[in-house]
Design a protein around this motif. Structure first.
Motif, PDB file in Angstrom:
ATOM      1  N   GLY A   1     -21.363  62.062 -64.034  1.00  0.00           N
ATOM      2  CA  GLY A   1     -22.630  62.710 -64.324  1.00  0.00           C
ATOM      3  C   GLY A   1     -22.740  63.154 -65.753  1.00  0.00           C
ATOM      4  N   ILE A   2     -23.767  63.907 -65.987  1.00  0.00           N
ATOM      5  CA  ILE A   2     -24.038  64.423 -67.322  1.00  0.00           C
ATOM      6  C   ILE A   2     -24.303  65.924 -67.240  1.00  0.00           C
ATOM      7  CG2 ILE A   2     -24.984  62.255 -68.189  1.00  0.00           C
ATOM      8  CD1 ILE A   2     -27.798  63.488 -67.814  1.00  0.00           C
ATOM      9  N   LEU A   3     -24.079  66.580 -68.354  1.00  0.00           N
ATOM     10  CA  LEU A   3     -24.412  67.994 -68.515  1.00  0.00           C
ATOM     11  C   LEU A   3     -25.497  68.074 -69.578  1.00  0.00           C
ATOM     12  CD1 LEU A   3     -20.835  69.543 -68.741  1.00  0.00           C
ATOM     13  CD2 LEU A   3     -22.369  69.586 -66.776  1.00  0.00           C
ATOM     14  N   ILE A   4     -26.549  68.781 -69.275  1.00  0.00           N
ATOM     15  CA  ILE A   4     -27.638  68.960 -70.231  1.00  0.00           C
ATOM     16  C   ILE A   4     -27.720  70.440 -70.560  1.00  0.00           C
ATOM     17  CG2 ILE A   4     -30.103  68.653 -70.655  1.00  0.00           C
ATOM     18  CD1 ILE A   4     -30.034  66.547 -68.355  1.00  0.00           C
ATOM     19  N   ASP A   5     -27.580  70.763 -71.834  1.00  0.00           N
ATOM     20  CA  ASP A   5     -27.665  72.149 -72.275  1.00  0.00           C
ATOM     21  C   ASP A   5     -29.142  72.542 -72.331  1.00  0.00           C
ATOM     22  OD1 ASP A   5     -27.685  74.591 -73.613  1.00  0.00           O
ATOM     23  OD2 ASP A   5     -26.068  74.021 -74.968  1.00  0.00           O
TER      24      ASP A   5
END
Length: 168
Positions: free
Chosen positions: A68-72
């Motif tokens: 997955g990805i992390l979005i700030d």
């Protein structure tokens, strides 16, 4: 699974969401999972993140990895919070005024109104509220005979048509 970087208040929820993703529970229709949480950086700064990913499965259907990805979204969250605070302050100011206020959008729907306007016009919240059609307000005035006096003929014409350019 390493969770020490999560904000202490968010660790239980993060743990639960990871467990759900591994089990395939509470995921989106496309199999993805989404979580919103906070992390604490080594310098103590707290950041807000959205995590979105998918549990990857092997040929037997067992989960072999989570990708997955992390979005700030820290700035977005701060901006949302500021906008909400300003909206709350505006609402408090509107309700504290002794003047009635009704603002319409180009679509002739009420964008903003306050209780004083409802009181002045003797309209219920069912008729006059944010999002209500101004046609409903006009129709209510007409039904009550608000514009029956001859000196208000122009207002009656406007209320009946809703168009100022058709008023004599």
């Amino acid at each position: 699974v390493q969770l020490s970087f999560y904000h202490p208040d968010d660790v239980p929820r993060a743990r639960e969401r990871i467990k759900d993703a591994l089990a395939g529970d509470r995921v989106q229709a496309d199999g993805t999972y989404i979580n919103r949480s906070r992390i604490v950086r080594p310098d103590g700064e707290i950041r807000e993140l959205i995590t979105q990913g998918v549990a990857e499965r092997d040929d037997t259907g067992e989960v072999c990895s989570l990708r997955g990805i992390l979005i700030d979204v820290t700035q977005v969250t701060r901006s949302e919070r500021i906008a909400q605070e300003r909206s709350d302050l505006l609402r408090l100011t509107l309700e504290s005024m002794d003047q009635g206020l009704v603002m319409l959008g180009a679509d002739e729907r009420v964008r903003i109104c306050n209780q004083r306007a409802r009181d002045m016009f003797e309209l219920s919240e069912v008729v006059l509220h944010e999002g209500s059609s101004f046609k409903l307000v006009r129709d209510t005035f007409l039904a009550r005979g608000e514009f029956d006096h001859p000196q208000y003929a122009f207002l009656r014409a406007w209320a009946e048509t809703g168009l100022m350019d058709q008023v004599p």
